[in-house]
Structures are given as structure tokens and as C-alpha cells.
Design a protein around this motif. Structure first.
Motif, PDB file in Angstrom:
ATOM      1  N   ARG A 277      32.024  36.299  77.121  1.00 24.96           N
ATOM      2  CA  ARG A 277      32.935  35.575  76.240  1.00 24.96           C
ATOM      3  C   ARG A 277      33.269  36.403  74.991  1.00 24.96           C
ATOM      4  O   ARG A 277      34.421  36.419  74.533  1.00 24.96           O
ATOM      5  N   LEU A 278      32.276  37.083  74.449  1.00 21.48           N
ATOM      6  CA  LEU A 278      32.515  37.895  73.257  1.00 21.48           C
ATOM      7  C   LEU A 278      33.343  39.134  73.586  1.00 21.48           C
ATOM      8  O   LEU A 278      34.170  39.573  72.769  1.00 21.48           O
ATOM      9  N   ARG A 279      33.154  39.693  74.771  1.00 23.83           N
ATOM     10  CA  ARG A 279      33.995  40.816  75.189  1.00 23.83           C
ATOM     11  C   ARG A 279      35.458  40.377  75.239  1.00 23.83           C
ATOM     12  O   ARG A 279      36.355  41.065  74.726  1.00 23.83           O
ATOM     13  N   ALA A 280      35.696  39.215  75.855  1.00 18.30           N
ATOM     14  CA  ALA A 280      37.064  38.707  75.943  1.00 18.30           C
ATOM     15  C   ALA A 280      37.634  38.373  74.566  1.00 18.30           C
ATOM     16  O   ALA A 280      38.851  38.430  74.358  1.00 18.30           O
ATOM     17  N   HIS A 281      36.759  38.043  73.629  1.00 18.04           N
ATOM     18  CA  HIS A 281      37.189  37.689  72.275  1.00 18.04           C
ATOM     19  C   HIS A 281      37.471  38.929  71.426  1.00 18.04           C
ATOM     20  O   HIS A 281      37.997  38.817  70.309  1.00 18.04           O
ATOM     21  N   GLY A 282      37.125  40.101  71.937  1.00 20.02           N
ATOM     22  CA  GLY A 282      37.412  41.327  71.215  1.00 20.02           C
ATOM     23  C   GLY A 282      36.377  41.712  70.182  1.00 20.02           C
ATOM     24  O   GLY A 282      36.679  42.487  69.257  1.00 20.02           O
ATOM     25  N   SER A 283      35.147  41.203  70.330  1.00 15.63           N
ATOM     26  CA  SER A 283      34.110  41.569  69.381  1.00 15.63           C
ATOM     27  C   SER A 283      33.800  43.056  69.487  1.00 15.63           C
ATOM     28  O   SER A 283      33.598  43.592  70.580  1.00 15.63           O
ATOM     29  N   MET A 284      33.733  43.734  68.342  1.00 11.01           N
ATOM     30  CA  MET A 284      33.451  45.161  68.298  1.00 11.01           C
ATOM     31  C   MET A 284      31.969  45.444  68.090  1.00 11.01           C
ATOM     32  O   MET A 284      31.563  46.602  68.039  1.00 11.01           O
ATOM     33  N   LEU A 285      31.168  44.393  67.957  1.00  9.85           N
ATOM     34  CA  LEU A 285      29.737  44.596  67.802  1.00  9.85           C
ATOM     35  C   LEU A 285      29.139  45.109  69.101  1.00  9.85           C
ATOM     36  O   LEU A 285      29.578  44.733  70.195  1.00  9.85           O
ATOM     37  N   ALA A 286      28.137  45.961  68.994  1.00  7.76           N
ATOM     38  CA  ALA A 286      27.424  46.420  70.185  1.00  7.76           C
ATOM     39  C   ALA A 286      26.763  45.235  70.876  1.00  7.76           C
ATOM     40  O   ALA A 286      26.297  44.304  70.208  1.00  7.76           O
ATOM     41  N   PRO A 287      26.716  45.240  72.222  1.00  8.99           N
ATOM     42  CA  PRO A 287      26.063  44.127  72.922  1.00  8.99           C
ATOM     43  C   PRO A 287      24.645  43.863  72.429  1.00  8.99           C
ATOM     44  O   PRO A 287      24.227  42.697  72.344  1.00  8.99           O
ATOM     45  N   GLU A 288      23.915  44.910  72.083  1.00 11.57           N
ATOM     46  CA  GLU A 288      22.548  44.716  71.586  1.00 11.57           C
ATOM     47  C   GLU A 288      22.548  43.910  70.288  1.00 11.57           C
ATOM     48  O   GLU A 288      21.678  43.051  70.076  1.00 11.57           O
ATOM     49  N   ARG A 289      23.519  44.176  69.421  1.00  7.65           N
ATOM     50  CA  ARG A 289      23.615  43.431  68.165  1.00  7.65           C
ATOM     51  C   ARG A 289      24.046  41.985  68.428  1.00  7.65           C
ATOM     52  O   ARG A 289      23.541  41.050  67.784  1.00  7.65           O
TER      53      ARG A 289
END
Length: 311
Positions: A277-289
Motif C-alpha cells: 500500500r505504501l509503495r502504491a502511495h509513493g512513499s520514499m521511505l526505505a521499506p525497513e524504515r
């Protein structure tokens, strides 16, 4: 960072300092020199709440109401201690939560079973009871007045059976506690805010939660005032995100109902849902964060789904 945010319309968000900055909000509603607190955070937040009054030129006896949305400790743990400093305030609480404010021992024991003694003392401190004569049970559809400003109380089960929300017609906004999910500012992107539901144990009820969200939407809100965290707009878009994720969480839980190592698999499944969901939302944070910021919610949501499955 300043812990008080002026939202206009006589509304102020107060960062309670719980867990991390901009994680847990209490709200102060001010009208013609009178005030109401909606949610309080924990005992450790009380100095900030009293400092907010002082900064706004309000005396402690200018507070008429303290209104927790529900009695989970990140929303209501500081109620008793705060009330000791507010000589004329009344506590308005959902009828299912009233006894826990007057005698918080069962509330403490329930949270203790989830968090353990060390974390309870670190995060919450000892719970302070509220004298019964200062407590009032809310009613669905009740309207209370704050210096002539109407606040409508709505019974909104789904996250918890002891949950109500507060509609403020003046700002066209609703104080939603946990009913309208969690939206952390770290996940804001050019698409706007992101949101996720919370199934914290022990009373998650998916159909009831979806019905409560629909009821709030029926008011035509321009804003939602979330405890976690702050004011959000784009209400229709966020509601669609919430409802879709509730269905995803339910499907995940049902698929794992009888699985081995169910708790760990629930956590892994929730993490996968949120990362996608966050990938689709365009989040630039690293997945670990992203997973670090959501670690507590993943743990509690998995626990809540398990309780729901077993019920």
C-alpha cells in the motif's frame, strides 16, 4: 518542535509526546473562554495539556469537559490525573468505559497482560481513578454545549465497544479516536496522507467498524481529527483506503485461522499489505524504515485479529 498546533475554529492539537513526536494527539476545543479536552494521552502528557491551557490564557477552571473517545490508555490513561487539576470539569465517557475511569484496576490489568509491567510504568504510569460524581455516561446522539458550541456524540463501535466519536459542526470535523484509523505524517507524499485501520485487541469487529466509518461519512465531514495523528482531509479517499484494508486484513486472518505459527504469519501478512500500500502511495521511505514506524501497529493488529478469529 512546538507541541501545540492551531487548527483554526478554536481547535488545537497537542502532541502528547507518547512514543515519538506526532504519534499521539490530544485536542483542545476553545469557545468563548471555555474549553474541552478530547483525548488526553497518558499521565506523562498531563504537564503538556496544562501548559497548553496556560499558553492560551485559559485557567484550569475554564475547562468544562474532558471527553476520551475510548478508554484505551493512549487516549484516556491521563484522564484521572488531569481531572485533579481541573476543578470544574466533568468527564464524559462511553457507558461501557465509565466503570474503568472510576475504578481503573481492570483496565490496568488488561493492558498489563499485553505490555508487561516495565512497559506499563515507562509508558503510562499509575492510573488515577476519577470520583464517580464527576463522571457522566454519554448517549448516542447526545449534544453537549461548550459555551453554546454544540458537540454531537456518536456511538462508533468496531475498534472497541466503548468508543464514541465527537462531531463538531462548527469546523465540519469529527474527533475519531481510532475509528477512522491511523495516519502518520511520516507517510505523507505528494498523493496526500496515507491511512491504515487499527485492530488493537480485544474488541475488533470488522462489520461494526465499517458501519461506524460509513456513519461518520454520512455527516459530510471536511476533516477528521485523528488521535494518531492530527487533522486529515481528503476524507472520502482515506475512507476508501480504510475499508479496502479492513477487507484485506479480514481475508488474511481467515486464511490463517488454523495455521501453525499464526501470530508470526499474521504479522508477516500485515507487513506485506502495508508495504504494498505504501509503495502504491509513493512513499520514499526505505521499506525497513516503514516497518520500523509500523512495528507496534503490526504487533497489536496481529494480536487483535487473533482475538477476533478465536471469538
Amino acid at each position: 518542535m512546538d507541541f501545540i498546533e492551531d487548527l483554526g475554529h478554536g481547535l488545537y492539537a497537542i502532541d502528547t509526546g507518547f512514543q515519538r513526536p506526532r504519534f499521539d494527539a490530544a485536542y483542545l476545543v476553545v469557545e468563548n473562554g471555555r474549553a474541552a479536552f478530547i483525548d488526553t494521552g497518558t499521565n506523562h502528557a498531563v504537564p503538556r495539556l496544562l501548559a497548553a491551557l496556560d499558553r492560551l490564557g485559559l485557567a484550569p477552571d475554564g475547562v468544562d469537559w474532558v471527553i476520551p473517545t475510548h478508554v484505551h490508555l493512549d487516549h484516556a490513561g491521563g484522564v484521572g490525573l488531569l481531572m485533579q487539576s481541573l476543578p470544574t470539569a466533568r468527564l464524559l465517557v462511553h457507558p461501557r468505559g465509565l466503570r474503568h475511569m472510576v475504578d481503573p484496576r481492570a483496565l490496568w490489568d488488561g493492558a498489563l497482560a499485553v505490555y508487561g509491567e516495565q512497559e506499563m510504568q515507562r509508558s503510562y504510569g499509575e492510573l488515577v481513578p476519577v470520583p464517580a460524581e464527576r463522571v457522566e455516561a454519554s448517549r448516542d446522539g447526545q449534544v453537549i454545549e461548550l459555551a453554546g458550541r454544540p458537540l454531537l456524540i456518536l456511538d462508533t463501535p468496531g475498534h472497541a465497544r466503548h468508543h464514541h466519536c465527537i462531531w463538531d459542526a462548527q469546523s465540519r470535523g469529527c474527533f475519531t479516536g481510532d475509528t477512522f484509523g491511523l495516519s502518520y505524517r511520516e507517510f505523507d507524499t505528494r498523493q496526500g496522507p496515507w491511512i491504515l485501520p487499527t485492530s488493537t485487541p480485544v474488541q475488533f469487529d470488522p462489520p461494526a467498524l465499517k458501519a461506524s466509518i460509513a456513519r461518520l461519512l454520512g455527516l459530510g465531514p471536511q476533516s477528521m481529527y485523528l488521535t494518531h495523528y492530527g487533522r486529515v482531509g481528503e476524507v472520502e479517499r482515506l475512507a476508501a483506503l480504510l475499508l479496502g484494508q479492513i477487507d484485506e486484513m479480514v481475508a488474511l486472518a481467515l486464511a490463517l485461522k488454523d495455521a501453525d505459527e499464526r501470530h508470526e504469519r499474521l504479522k508477516a501478512g500485515l507487513a506485506a499489505i502495508y508495504l504494498e500500500r505504501l509503495r502504491a502511495h509513493g512513499s520514499m521511505l526505505a521499506p525497513e524504515r516503514q516497518l520500523q514506524l509500523l512495528a507496534m501497529d503490526i504487533e497489536l493488529n496481529a494480536q487483535g485479529l487473533a482475538v477476533w478469529l478465536d471469538r
